[in-house]
Scaffold this active site. Structure first.
Site, PDB file in Angstrom:
ATOM      1  N   LYS A  37      41.442  87.525  12.285  1.00 28.15           N
ATOM      2  CA  LYS A  37      41.856  88.928  12.139  1.00 28.15           C
ATOM      3  C   LYS A  37      43.095  89.028  11.253  1.00 28.15           C
ATOM      4  O   LYS A  37      43.793  88.031  11.038  1.00 28.15           O
ATOM      5  CB  LYS A  37      42.107  89.533  13.520  1.00 28.15           C
ATOM      6  CG  LYS A  37      43.209  88.846  14.319  1.00 28.15           C
ATOM      7  CD  LYS A  37      43.100  89.166  15.811  1.00 28.15           C
ATOM      8  CE  LYS A  37      44.247  88.530  16.574  1.00 28.15           C
ATOM      9  NZ  LYS A  37      44.005  88.501  18.021  1.00 28.15           N
ATOM     10  N   ARG A 135      45.199  95.154  28.968  1.00 23.82           N
ATOM     11  CA  ARG A 135      44.854  95.801  27.697  1.00 23.82           C
ATOM     12  C   ARG A 135      43.367  96.142  27.761  1.00 23.82           C
ATOM     13  O   ARG A 135      42.994  97.156  28.304  1.00 23.82           O
ATOM     14  CB  ARG A 135      45.215  94.868  26.530  1.00 23.82           C
ATOM     15  CG  ARG A 135      45.199  95.519  25.182  1.00 23.82           C
ATOM     16  CD  ARG A 135      45.726  94.608  24.068  1.00 23.82           C
ATOM     17  NE  ARG A 135      44.996  93.345  23.955  1.00 23.82           N
ATOM     18  CZ  ARG A 135      45.286  92.404  23.042  1.00 23.82           C
ATOM     19  NH1 ARG A 135      46.301  92.567  22.203  1.00 23.82           N
ATOM     20  NH2 ARG A 135      44.573  91.292  22.983  1.00 23.82           N
ATOM     21  N   TYR A 267      74.024  95.615  -0.687  1.00 21.70           N
ATOM     22  CA  TYR A 267      74.211  96.959  -0.131  1.00 21.70           C
ATOM     23  C   TYR A 267      75.168  96.945   1.057  1.00 21.70           C
ATOM     24  O   TYR A 267      75.068  96.100   1.942  1.00 21.70           O
ATOM     25  CB  TYR A 267      72.865  97.515   0.345  1.00 21.70           C
ATOM     26  CG  TYR A 267      71.930  97.907  -0.776  1.00 21.70           C
ATOM     27  CD1 TYR A 267      72.301  98.830  -1.744  1.00 21.70           C
ATOM     28  CD2 TYR A 267      70.655  97.354  -0.842  1.00 21.70           C
ATOM     29  CE1 TYR A 267      71.418  99.190  -2.756  1.00 21.70           C
ATOM     30  CE2 TYR A 267      69.775  97.712  -1.845  1.00 21.70           C
ATOM     31  CZ  TYR A 267      70.168  98.636  -2.810  1.00 21.70           C
ATOM     32  OH  TYR A 267      69.301  98.994  -3.803  1.00 21.70           O
ATOM     33  N   MET A 315      64.909  95.125  -1.241  1.00 23.31           N
ATOM     34  CA  MET A 315      63.449  95.208  -1.304  1.00 23.31           C
ATOM     35  C   MET A 315      62.826  94.041  -2.085  1.00 23.31           C
ATOM     36  O   MET A 315      61.829  93.463  -1.652  1.00 23.31           O
ATOM     37  CB  MET A 315      63.013  96.536  -1.928  1.00 23.31           C
ATOM     38  CG  MET A 315      61.526  96.786  -1.813  1.00 23.31           C
ATOM     39  SD  MET A 315      60.988  98.287  -2.624  1.00 23.31           S
ATOM     40  CE  MET A 315      61.673  99.558  -1.582  1.00 23.31           C
TER      41      MET A 315
HETATM   42  C1  LIG Z   1      44.249  87.210  18.553  1.00 24.65           C
HETATM   43  C2  LIG Z   1      43.447  86.750  19.707  1.00 24.65           C
HETATM   44  C3  LIG Z   1      43.309  85.372  19.965  1.00 24.65           C
HETATM   45  C4  LIG Z   1      44.059  84.297  19.202  1.00 24.65           C
HETATM   46  O1  LIG Z   1      45.369  84.187  19.710  1.00 24.65           O
HETATM   47  P1  LIG Z   1      46.333  82.986  19.238  1.00 24.65           P
HETATM   48  O2  LIG Z   1      47.474  83.096  20.194  1.00 24.65           O
HETATM   49  O3  LIG Z   1      46.736  83.290  17.835  1.00 24.65           O
HETATM   50  O4  LIG Z   1      45.587  81.737  19.369  1.00 24.65           O
HETATM   51  C5  LIG Z   1      42.450  85.003  20.982  1.00 24.65           C
HETATM   52  N1  LIG Z   1      41.787  85.922  21.729  1.00 24.65           N
HETATM   53  C6  LIG Z   1      41.918  87.245  21.518  1.00 24.65           C
HETATM   54  C7  LIG Z   1      41.179  88.202  22.377  1.00 24.65           C
HETATM   55  C8  LIG Z   1      42.760  87.705  20.505  1.00 24.65           C
HETATM   56  O5  LIG Z   1      42.888  89.025  20.313  1.00 24.65           O
END
Ligand SMILES: *Cc1c(COP(=O)(O)O)cnc(C)c1O
Length: 379
Positions: A37, A135, A267, A315
């Protein structure tokens, strides 16, 4: 040498070695879902997906349908699990594109079942159970009853059952309670004759710390990219010579200046040279993802030495104290994350300086930083 002002190098051989280590560590017969992701944790989704297909990942984990589409364009046939909940208007696309949804309620399951029947498809769903993450997921007491109901829906095959650790890097007792609850549910389901082919719980922390929670699939993200998630429990793990950070991050020295004592820097003039200094103006800033909140805490590597960032990060530029580093010249590399000789800045160190976690540092490296691929299958 490339022509960039600020870039990230992504080592695909390191990625392969990390995946091989995870494979060895969880054992044959356990599937690996590689989490890709957020543009593969900032490493670049298409290249990482291609390398992981070569490296033998079994499944991909994504956060939205466009990420799933990118993977499909790289190679057909790999199962893809959507880790978040699908929005109502995404359900039809998910079913048509054969993306495995994560389902937390009977309402969602019914919508998927309806869409699947309409399209003449079978949805391979992964049901999520909330054992303490708060969640997604069905809450504990309802899970057994609800799963039984869902497994009778037409057009829907419950392919997977999973839960997610909330603080496995830090808290052993809480993680054990999560596992215990999950195991109890699995037992109850099996007594009712409900068998789910894929059972999974472990993120990276789980793979490293909770051997008992491997079940028959794991879901590492950070670990695939060669990083051990920081925490009270993981800090006791010995450095692992088989894991290699995949990403390094660099910019350049644009200018070297001698400044007299009393010169305000950047800055707001929050830093004033306490003595005569030599400073290097660097070609990276918060527009590249080098967070301004790290003011006063960050270091970079120049000529193989650690040099402090002084004054506010702007920036596109920032300023390093190179008073103790002889021979710095315009065009030299400055390493923000990675190695120069024996010196190293890890993404976890940077996360500490930024006041955040390595996941956010990596996904915060912005679009204008080109990713340069090295190693096997780089193109
Ligand atoms: C992002 C995610 C992972 C991976 O987590 P890491 O800590 O980066 O290994 C695993 N399971 C779910 C449901 C996630 O959303």
């Amino acid at each position: 040498m490339n022509q960039y002002r600020c870039w990230a190098e992504v080592d695909l051989s390191a990625l392969h070695r990390n995946l091989a280590w995870i494979r060895k560590s969880v054992g044959a017969g356990v599937k690996i879902l590689s989490v890709v992701k957020a543009d593969a944790y900032g490493h670049g989704l298409q290249q990482i997906a291609a390398a992981l297909m070569h490296g033998g990942t079994d499944v991909f984990g994504v956060a939205n349908l466009s990420e799933a589409g990118s993977i499909r364009r790289v190679g057909a046939g790999w199962p893809i699990l959507m880790l978040g909940a699908c929005l109502p208007h995404e359900i039809e696309t998910a079913v048509r594109d054969d993306v495995r949804p994560t389902i937390s309620s009977f309402g969602e399951a019914r919508l998927f079942s309806v869409a699947a029947q309409r399209l003449g498809k079978t949805v391979r769903a992964h049901m999520k159970v909330d054992t303490g993450m708060g969640r997604l997921g069905i809450a504990g007491p309802d899970a057994e009853h609800l799963l039984a109901k869902v497994s009778r829906l037409k057009g829907l095959h419950v392919e997977g059952l999973y839960t997610h650790f909330a603080s496995v890097e830090d808290n052993a007792a809480f993680s054990h309670r999560q596992q215990e609850q999950f195991r109890l549910l699995l037992k109850d389901l099996s007594q009712r004759g409900i068998h789910v082919p894929l059972v999974h719980a472990s993120n990276s922390g789980g793979v490293l710390l909770e051997r008992g929670s491997v079940f028959n699939m794991v879901r590492p993200g950070l670990l695939v990219y060669g990083i051990i998630p920081p925490g009270l429990r993981t800090q006791r793990i010995r450095p692992n010579p088989d894991l290699h950070p995949v990403l390094s991050w660099h910019c350049r020295v644009a200018l070297v200046r001698e400044i007299p004592k009393g010169t305000p820097i950047s800055y707001g003039g929050t830093f004033v040279a306490p003595r005569r200094m030599r400073v290097a103006i660097l070609t990276a800033g918060y527009g590249d993802g080098f967070m301004r909140s790290s003011n006063g805490r960050s270091v970079v590597l120049i000529c193989g030495r650690r040099c402090r960032i002084v004054g506010r990060i702007t920036m596109d530029q920032m300023i390093a104290d190179v008073s103790q580093t002889p021979g710095v010249a315009p065009g030299d590399n400055a390493t923000l994350i990675g190695r120069q000789g024996n010196a190293e800045i890890t993404v976890c160190e940077t996360a500490g300086a930024f006041g955040t976690i390595p996941w956010e540092v990596l996904t915060g490296i912005t679009y204008r930083v080109p990713r340069v691929y090295l190693g096997a299958h780089a193109s």
